[in-house]
Design an enzyme around this catalytic site. Structure first.
Site, PDB file in Angstrom:
ATOM      1  N   HIS A  56      51.265  51.502  50.965  1.00 17.76           N
ATOM      2  CA  HIS A  56      51.400  53.186  50.679  1.00 17.76           C
ATOM      3  C   HIS A  56      50.493  52.845  49.313  1.00 17.76           C
ATOM      4  O   HIS A  56      50.668  54.648  48.153  1.00 17.76           O
ATOM      5  CB  HIS A  56      52.800  53.328  49.931  1.00 17.76           C
ATOM      6  CG  HIS A  56      54.300  52.967  50.772  1.00 17.76           C
ATOM      7  ND1 HIS A  56      54.631  54.059  51.817  1.00 17.76           N
ATOM      8  CD2 HIS A  56      54.627  52.184  51.093  1.00 17.76           C
ATOM      9  CE1 HIS A  56      55.437  53.913  52.125  1.00 17.76           C
ATOM     10  NE2 HIS A  56      55.540  52.275  52.402  1.00 17.76           N
ATOM     11  N   LYS A  81      56.666  65.615  41.667  1.00 19.65           N
ATOM     12  CA  LYS A  81      56.359  64.045  41.693  1.00 19.65           C
ATOM     13  C   LYS A  81      56.554  63.363  40.816  1.00 19.65           C
ATOM     14  O   LYS A  81      56.398  63.995  39.232  1.00 19.65           O
ATOM     15  CB  LYS A  81      54.613  64.447  42.677  1.00 19.65           C
ATOM     16  CG  LYS A  81      53.942  65.064  42.111  1.00 19.65           C
ATOM     17  CD  LYS A  81      52.910  65.247  42.431  1.00 19.65           C
ATOM     18  CE  LYS A  81      52.490  66.495  43.978  1.00 19.65           C
ATOM     19  NZ  LYS A  81      52.908  65.534  45.338  1.00 19.65           N
ATOM     20  N   ARG A  82      56.565  61.535  40.772  1.00 15.40           N
ATOM     21  CA  ARG A  82      56.589  60.822  40.110  1.00 15.40           C
ATOM     22  C   ARG A  82      54.928  61.521  39.178  1.00 15.40           C
ATOM     23  O   ARG A  82      53.855  62.808  39.118  1.00 15.40           O
ATOM     24  CB  ARG A  82      55.758  59.678  40.030  1.00 15.40           C
ATOM     25  CG  ARG A  82      56.763  59.378  40.540  1.00 15.40           C
ATOM     26  CD  ARG A  82      55.811  57.236  40.990  1.00 15.40           C
ATOM     27  NE  ARG A  82      55.227  57.745  42.200  1.00 15.40           N
ATOM     28  CZ  ARG A  82      54.174  57.258  42.102  1.00 15.40           C
ATOM     29  NH1 ARG A  82      53.651  56.301  41.139  1.00 15.40           N
ATOM     30  NH2 ARG A  82      53.149  56.867  43.537  1.00 15.40           N
ATOM     31  N   LYS A 123      48.545  62.414  40.100  1.00 14.12           N
ATOM     32  CA  LYS A 123      48.591  63.048  41.133  1.00 14.12           C
ATOM     33  C   LYS A 123      47.850  64.693  40.321  1.00 14.12           C
ATOM     34  O   LYS A 123      48.273  65.937  40.475  1.00 14.12           O
ATOM     35  CB  LYS A 123      49.927  62.941  40.591  1.00 14.12           C
ATOM     36  CG  LYS A 123      50.490  62.432  41.741  1.00 14.12           C
ATOM     37  CD  LYS A 123      52.068  61.865  41.631  1.00 14.12           C
ATOM     38  CE  LYS A 123      52.245  60.408  41.990  1.00 14.12           C
ATOM     39  NZ  LYS A 123      51.982  61.311  44.079  1.00 14.12           N
ATOM     40  N   THR A 162      55.130  63.390  50.737  1.00 16.15           N
ATOM     41  CA  THR A 162      55.844  63.660  51.353  1.00 16.15           C
ATOM     42  C   THR A 162      56.405  65.282  50.711  1.00 16.15           C
ATOM     43  O   THR A 162      57.545  65.723  52.081  1.00 16.15           O
ATOM     44  CB  THR A 162      56.728  62.614  51.910  1.00 16.15           C
ATOM     45  OG1 THR A 162      57.614  62.130  50.919  1.00 16.15           O
ATOM     46  CG2 THR A 162      56.530  61.351  52.786  1.00 16.15           C
ATOM     47  N   LYS A 209      57.418  69.055  53.265  1.00 15.11           N
ATOM     48  CA  LYS A 209      58.948  69.537  52.470  1.00 15.11           C
ATOM     49  C   LYS A 209      58.642  70.680  52.454  1.00 15.11           C
ATOM     50  O   LYS A 209      59.373  71.775  53.189  1.00 15.11           O
ATOM     51  CB  LYS A 209      59.751  68.827  51.545  1.00 15.11           C
ATOM     52  CG  LYS A 209      59.942  67.222  52.616  1.00 15.11           C
ATOM     53  CD  LYS A 209      60.590  66.743  50.617  1.00 15.11           C
ATOM     54  CE  LYS A 209      60.871  65.286  51.182  1.00 15.11           C
ATOM     55  NZ  LYS A 209      60.557  64.306  49.696  1.00 15.11           N
TER      56      LYS A 209
HETATM   57  C1  F58 Z   1      53.989  57.138  47.669  1.00 15.12           C
HETATM   58  N1  F58 Z   1      54.417  55.624  46.947  1.00 15.12           N
HETATM   59  C2  F58 Z   1      52.479  57.294  47.934  1.00 15.12           C
HETATM   60  N2  F58 Z   1      55.694  54.305  45.364  1.00 15.12           N
HETATM   61  O1  F58 Z   1      51.691  57.022  46.276  1.00 15.12           O
HETATM   62  C3  F58 Z   1      52.820  58.778  48.701  1.00 15.12           C
HETATM   63  O2  F58 Z   1      51.969  59.032  48.416  1.00 15.12           O
HETATM   64  C4  F58 Z   1      53.109  58.213  50.395  1.00 15.12           C
HETATM   65  O3  F58 Z   1      53.531  59.625  50.658  1.00 15.12           O
HETATM   66  C5  F58 Z   1      54.198  57.655  49.829  1.00 15.12           C
HETATM   67  O4  F58 Z   1      54.853  56.871  49.129  1.00 15.12           O
HETATM   68  C6  F58 Z   1      55.371  57.370  51.330  1.00 15.12           C
HETATM   69  O5  F58 Z   1      54.496  56.454  51.731  1.00 15.12           O
HETATM   70  C7  F58 Z   1      55.537  55.475  45.487  1.00 15.12           C
HETATM   71  O6  F58 Z   1      56.039  56.190  46.060  1.00 15.12           O
HETATM   72  C8  F58 Z   1      56.085  53.575  44.389  1.00 15.12           C
HETATM   73  O7  F58 Z   1      56.544  54.549  44.134  1.00 15.12           O
HETATM   74  C9  F58 Z   1      55.877  52.500  43.119  1.00 15.12           C
HETATM   75  C10 F58 Z   1      56.691  51.354  43.747  1.00 15.12           C
HETATM   76  C11 F58 Z   1      56.847  50.530  42.892  1.00 15.12           C
HETATM   77  C12 F58 Z   1      56.149  49.685  41.550  1.00 15.12           C
HETATM   78  C13 F58 Z   1      55.296  51.196  41.499  1.00 15.12           C
HETATM   79  C14 F58 Z   1      55.645  52.772  42.347  1.00 15.12           C
END
Ligand code: F58
Length: 797
Positions: free
Chosen positions: A348, A527-528, A533, A635, A639
């Site tokens: 990811h 988003k985060r 970003k 994602t 949406k």
């Molecule tokens: C996200 N990753 C990607 N990671 O950033 C996003 O582009 C993608 O659409 C999504 O995955 C699904 O494939 C993501 O959300 C985290 O939240 C990590 C989890 C572990 C700690 C650091 C952040």
């Protein structure tokens, strides 16, 4: 089910499960009673689906994920079971407010962001498609922290979603699995016995996940950590109360929090323990089920597909090899082969700092046998491929991405561009050795939650226009295209969007005491909070726009509401500064008499799934502005588009595919490509030159620097301004001018209401492809080699 039956069922649970009479029932009691009533309808189908999976000896998919960002479950269940009418009528009869009940449910935030939400969408799609599958996760007592603002600063508070009874889970004390850590290894030839020094128990909690129309049901199994030896009575009797409770407290810690923050040494240790705890319990459970049906472990890849969601469960490879080899006596190389053919891995992120590594010291101490097996897996891989330097274990660390890659038969990226970048950057060498391994499965979102449920006005219009087949065949949304040429229909489309915007405006007024004009452009970035970003680029553009309005307040500006939402990880200082700056800006701008008619900044705290469901249907403009090459997919972008927002974005992640599908002329593109970013980054002084070339940008930066938004502490944002001026790794400055230009294109486009509505509707019509049903079908074919069960009315059987 009739509404009278539903009413009886609710009353039954109110009295006999909650122990309340109607005169004393509070919202909580009604919600729980309704949840149990709905759950009852699900359970028989869920059993029947499970029975069929066994009876038909079906291959199952196991989705291992440290995160499942499921959000609220009641409305989802009601909608998928198509009980909405019965429930609404019953509640009306009982004098209970539907909205109040729905809002009362805690939002289960068992994930950080997109990765966790994807896992939740996948669970729903698997159930909708009739694919026998099981999700394995951790039952975090406290999910992702709750965000609050204090003087504009983010403050984190524990999320206590389990404070009240949770209606959707079934506790399974009989599914309790011993998990060990540490200790020593005794080698016996090639095999070994591992004697852990610390043990605890993983206990299962099952949540049924019901698909559209209740035609299939799967299980989300979440593990809770429990002590092996509970309470120490001897110590208690000696009066040492704290020590008596210690083993329990220590064990519980393991499933207490969802980790965003592994900054401290203890944090790192706990995170690795969580990962092993989760993976080991899940693998045991998978093998137990397999061995109850088959007696030849060589059949495992034919009957089970284990998907590891990012590297967090990547210890699955060594753990499965350990059981097959050490415990079941299968030859090492064959054990590796079986594990590899069973496991596949989703990547990811390409951000180097986000690729997991564990020091060999820590891994060796906590998982001594796994450390040995990782070296043997490396050794085998070297022999298989004739290479020397592609080890998972190197430079004193275990690289979980490499381990995941070596131990999987398929490795997938989550959008076309991301997958190509995987091949050419992070996994370049491994890809050259295994050119068949990397495949692309572009992400998707479930249209049940992300259109049908969250946007009833638009979904009613869609169903009135093309029938309801789109709900589980989202490509059918294409049938809306002819309607986008019909002015009368477009008016209805716009009316739905406007009503959603009015609802959101009311909510903003009520909860944040900010008044916004529903006829403004609702411009949303949720988003985060992260530098890649680029929320700060959006902020700079907001400042530049604000200054320009101030220069000439009567020039007829296009009104905008800039809406932000997202959490900054507690240890990510820069992101927290971005949060603070947003709030400081909102304070100044929203009270500026010269501009507030034209510009508002709104930042509701605690962005989560429920807030997303509220915001997305009301958006005109979706901000997808990451530095090209950095956002794996996104994602949220899907949406928004599905709900009729236009996108302003870079050629990054799934934006690329969104733009292709909706048509390049219907997408506000700006910025450098991933390749251009890499070239520009290598040119020293790129930020300074970009600032010198764009007076608007220079002025916006200077405005922050001057303390305009933080007069009580003018230097507050020097971290941001210095970084942007001198480093700017994420190319905010270099992309700014083009971003500004694209934003002005948005203003111009918004002026033509009918044309805007047409393009918005085209977004909905053309983004059905982003249904997670399509994504899951892709995995079934390319990765899991599995078929779904026929969809029948399970209740009628
Ligand atoms: C996200 N990753 C990607 N990671 O950033 C996003 O582009 C993608 O659409 C999504 O995955 C699904 O494939 C993501 O959300 C985290 O939240 C990590 C989890 C572990 C700690 C650091 C952040």
């Amino acid at each position: 089910m009739t509404s009278a039956d539903m009413k009886d069922a609710i009353l039954h649970h109110l009295v006999y499960t909650l122990g309340k009479d109607t005169a004393h029932a509070k919202t909580y009691d009604w919600r729980m009673a309704l949840s149990y009533a709905v759950r009852d309808k699900i359970v028989d189908r869920w059993f029947e689906a499970t029975r069929r999976a066994y009876a038909e000896k079906r291959k199952r998919v196991y989705y291992l994920s440290l995160e499942f960002l499921i959000g609220r479950l009641l409305k989802d269940a009601i909608i998928n079971m198509r009980l909405d009418e019965a429930v609404l009528d019953a509640l009306k009869d009982l004098g209970v407010e539907w909205e109040e009940i729905i809002e009362d449910e805690p939002d289960a935030a068992l994930g950080n962001g997109g990765l966790g939400r994807l896992a939740a969408c996948f669970m729903e799609s698997q159930a909708t498609l009739g694919l026998p599958a099981m999700g394995y996760g951790i039952r975090y007592e406290n999910g992702l922290f709750r965000q609050r603002f204090e003087d504009g600063r983010q403050v984190e508070e524990p999320e206590d979603w389990l404070n009240q009874a949770h209606a959707w889970e079934f506790v399974r004390p009989e599914v309790s699995i011993d998990i060990g850590f540490g200790g020593h290894v005794q080698e016996i030839g090639s095999r070994a016995n591992w004697y852990p020094s610390e043990m605890l128990i993983a206990m299962a909690h099952d949540t049924p996940v019901i698909g559209w129309k209740g035609r299939w049901g799967n299980t989300l199994r979440l593990w809770e950590a429990r002590p092996m030896h509970g309470f120490d009575l001897a110590r208690f009797n000696r009066g040492d109360y704290a020590a008596a409770a210690e083993p329990e407290a220590m064990a519980r810690t393991l499933s207490r929090v969802l980790y965003p923050d592994d900054h401290t040494e203890q944090g790192k240790e706990l995170r690795l323990k969580q990962e092993f705890f989760h993976t080991a319990a899940s693998i045991r459970d998978i093998l137990r089920r397999f061995e109850s049906e088959y007696d030849d472990l060589r059949l495992l890849p034919k009957k089970a597909a284990i998907q590891i969601n990012d590297t967090h469960p990547a210890i699955a490879g060594p753990e499965l090899v350990r059981i097959l080899h050490d415990e079941r006596g299968i030859d090492f190389e064959e054990a590796v082969g079986i594990a590899r053919n069973t496991i596949s891995y989703t990547n990811h992120t390409l951000l180097p700092e986000a690729l997991e590594t564990w020091s060999e010291g820590r891994m060796g101490r906590l998982l001594p046998r796994h450390m040995q097996l990782i070296d043997r897996i490396d050794d085998l891989h070297r022999r298989e491929t004739g290479t020397h330097d592609l080890n998972a274990h190197h430079d004193g660390k275990v690289h979980m991405g490499t381990l995941g890659f070596i131990m999987a038969h398929k490795v997938n990226g989550v959008a076309a561009l991301h997958t190509e970048l995987m091949k050419s950057t992070v996994f370049k060498d491994l890809h050259e050795l295994h050119p068949e391994k990397i495949v692309n499965e572009t992400n998707g979102v479930t249209p049940r939650r992300w259109l049908l449920s969250c946007n009833p006005r638009l979904s009613t219009l869609i169903t009135d226009s093309i029938g309801d087949n789109w709900v589980d065949h989202a490509e059918d949304l294409k049938k809306l295209e002819p309607f986008t040429e019909d002015a009368g229909w477009l008016e209805k489309f716009s009316a739905a969007k406007r009503a959603n915007k009015v609802d959101l405006s009311d909510w903003i007024a009520e909860t944040l005491e900010i008044s916004v004009d529903p006829d403004s452009i609702f411009d949303i970035q949720v988003k985060r909070i992260h530098e890649y970003k680029r929320q700060h680029m959006n902020l700079l553009e907001t400042i530049a726009y604000w200054l320009e309005i101030r220069d000439n307040p009567n020039a007829g500006w296009t009104p905008r509401v800039k809406i932000f939402g997202g959490k900054a990880f507690p240890n990510y200082t820069y992101a927290k500064e971005m949060v603070h700056l947003t709030n400081d800006m909102a304070k100044v701008m929203n009270s500026d008499p010269l501009t507030s008619r034209y510009l508002k900044v709104v930042f509701p705290p605690n962005y989560n799934v429920s807030l997303a469901e509220r915001l997305i249907p009301a958006a005109d403009l979706s901000e997808q502005i990451s530095t090209a090459g950095k956002e794996a997919s996104g994602t949220g972008n899907m949406k928004f588009s599905l709900n009729g927002a236009l996108t302003i974005g870079t050629l990054d992640g799934a934006n690329v595919e969104i733009r292709e599908l909706v048509g390049p002329e219907n997408f506000f593109l700006f910025g450098m490509t991933a390749e251009e970013v890499m070239t520009r980054r290598a040119e020293p002084g790129h930020a300074g030159r970009a600032i010198a070339a764009d007076p608007r940008l220079a002025r916006a930066l200077e405005t922050i620097r001057s303390g305009r938004f933080s007069p009580e502490e003018p230097g507050r944002y020097h971290m941001i301004t210095d970084n942007l001026t001198h480093h700017d790794y994420f190319m905010v400055c270099s992309d700014f001018s083009d971003y500004w230009r694209a934003q002005r294109d948005v203003d111009a486009a918004f002026a033509d209401k009918a044309e805007w509505a047409r393009v918005a509707a085209l977004n909905t019509a053309r983004t059905g492809w982003f249904s997670s049903d399509r994504t899951i079908r892709g995995y079934m074919k390319d990765v899991w080699d599995v078929e779904a069960a026929p969809l029948v009315d399970l209740a009628a059987e």
